[in-house]
Design a protein around this motif. Structure first.
Motif, PDB file in Angstrom:
ATOM      1  N   LEU A   7      -4.090   1.116   1.569  1.00 35.94           N
ATOM      2  CA  LEU A   7      -3.386   0.083   1.068  1.00 35.94           C
ATOM      3  C   LEU A   7      -2.053   0.120   1.644  1.00 35.94           C
ATOM      4  CD1 LEU A   7      -4.320   1.588  -2.543  1.00 35.94           C
ATOM      5  CD2 LEU A   7      -5.088  -0.401  -1.512  1.00 35.94           C
ATOM      6  N   VAL A   8      -1.290  -1.190   1.271  1.00 36.14           N
ATOM      7  CA  VAL A   8       0.188  -1.091   1.430  1.00 36.14           C
ATOM      8  C   VAL A   8       0.940  -0.728   0.346  1.00 36.14           C
ATOM      9  CG1 VAL A   8       0.014  -2.624   3.480  1.00 36.14           C
ATOM     10  CG2 VAL A   8       0.103  -3.254   1.068  1.00 36.14           C
ATOM     11  N   GLY A   9       2.542  -0.509   0.311  1.00 33.59           N
ATOM     12  CA  GLY A   9       3.195  -0.227  -0.562  1.00 33.59           C
ATOM     13  C   GLY A   9       2.948  -0.844  -1.945  1.00 33.59           C
ATOM     14  N   THR A  10       3.055  -2.290  -1.838  1.00 37.44           N
ATOM     15  CA  THR A  10       3.023  -3.037  -3.066  1.00 37.44           C
ATOM     16  C   THR A  10       1.590  -2.932  -3.826  1.00 37.44           C
ATOM     17  OG1 THR A  10       2.707  -5.082  -1.809  1.00 37.44           O
ATOM     18  CG2 THR A  10       5.035  -4.515  -2.391  1.00 37.44           C
ATOM     19  N   GLU A  11       0.649  -2.529  -3.000  1.00 33.53           N
ATOM     20  CA  GLU A  11      -0.729  -2.415  -3.621  1.00 33.53           C
ATOM     21  C   GLU A  11      -0.663  -1.393  -4.476  1.00 33.53           C
ATOM     22  OE1 GLU A  11      -3.806  -4.608  -0.704  1.00 33.53           O
ATOM     23  OE2 GLU A  11      -3.125  -2.762   0.119  1.00 33.53           O
TER      24      GLU A  11
ATOM     25  N   TYR B 243       2.445  -7.353  -6.792  1.00 35.16           N
ATOM     26  CA  TYR B 243       3.346  -6.649  -7.467  1.00 35.16           C
ATOM     27  C   TYR B 243       4.338  -7.560  -8.112  1.00 35.16           C
ATOM     28  CZ  TYR B 243       6.728  -2.919  -8.450  1.00 35.16           C
ATOM     29  OH  TYR B 243       7.486  -2.120  -9.143  1.00 35.16           O
ATOM     30  N   THR B 244       4.735  -7.441  -9.405  1.00 31.10           N
ATOM     31  CA  THR B 244       5.700  -8.428  -9.945  1.00 31.10           C
ATOM     32  C   THR B 244       7.035  -8.349  -9.654  1.00 31.10           C
ATOM     33  OG1 THR B 244       4.345  -7.633 -12.060  1.00 31.10           O
ATOM     34  CG2 THR B 244       6.293  -8.870 -12.374  1.00 31.10           C
ATOM     35  N   TYR B 245       7.377  -7.311  -8.966  1.00 30.95           N
ATOM     36  CA  TYR B 245       8.748  -7.003  -8.689  1.00 30.95           C
ATOM     37  C   TYR B 245       8.968  -6.787  -7.148  1.00 30.95           C
ATOM     38  CZ  TYR B 245       9.541  -5.670 -13.325  1.00 30.95           C
ATOM     39  OH  TYR B 245       9.350  -5.508 -14.607  1.00 30.95           O
ATOM     40  N   GLY B 246       7.685  -7.319  -6.500  1.00 35.52           N
ATOM     41  CA  GLY B 246       7.706  -7.408  -5.077  1.00 35.52           C
ATOM     42  C   GLY B 246       8.547  -8.717  -4.494  1.00 35.52           C
TER      43      GLY B 246
END
Length: 163
Positions: free
Chosen positions: A34-38, A71-74
């Motif tokens: 996975l990547v960070g926002t996931e 991600y909402t805050y991405g």
């Protein structure tokens, strides 16, 4: 004496339809790349396994159709919601799974996704698709077991049997 620490397992998403559509033959636990926002989106519980399936590509098992909401805050670094993700399994497990699937009529379906001690994991099943009459038989068995449990509960509570 200190109590033993139980492994923390937190369910993110489950594929209830898979157990209805397939007969599960064997399950495997796999890590997922996975990547960070996931990861941040998964911690919020924003994932869906409804259309997900696994398939072999270049000797590795990949997960297709898994939807992890953005991600909402991405920012501009946000991930694509339905991108293909690599599953992390031992080489011997991959070999065993692929040999089983190549026998014919079998597929790989994700059953659930969860965090296990902070790591995102997928419960992957090697399964055979059910026919319509198999699904009806499973539903009939479930209804019969439910009725037996209901009657047993009434009997234990001392209630008379219903006509």
């Amino acid at each position: 004496m200190t109590p033993s620490k139980q492994p923390e397992r937190r369910l993110i998403a489950s594929n209830k339809k898979a157990r209805h559509e397939y007969t599960v033959l064997r399950t495997y636990e796999a890590g997922i790349v996975l990547v960070g926002t996931e990861v941040k989106s998964l911690r919020e519980g924003r994932a869906s396994l409804v259309d997900a399936f696994a398939h072999e590509r270049d000797g590795e098992i990949m997960l297709y159709g898994l939807h992890i909401a953005e991600y909402t805050y991405g920012t501009w670094t946000n991930h694509a919601p339905r991108r293909t993700r690599k599953l992390l399994l031992h080489r011997s497990e991959i070999k065993r799974i692929l040999e089983t699937v190549r026998e014919g009529g079998l597929t790989m379906v994700p059953l659930s996704m969860y965090f296990d001690n902070g790591y995102a994991k997928v419960e992957l099943a090697v399964a055979r698709g059910k026919r319509t009459y198999d699904k009806r038989q499973t539903m009939a068995e479930r209804d019969a077991n439910r009725e037996i449990a209901r009657e047993l509960g009434r009997h234990l509570k001392g209630h008379p049997r219903r006509p």
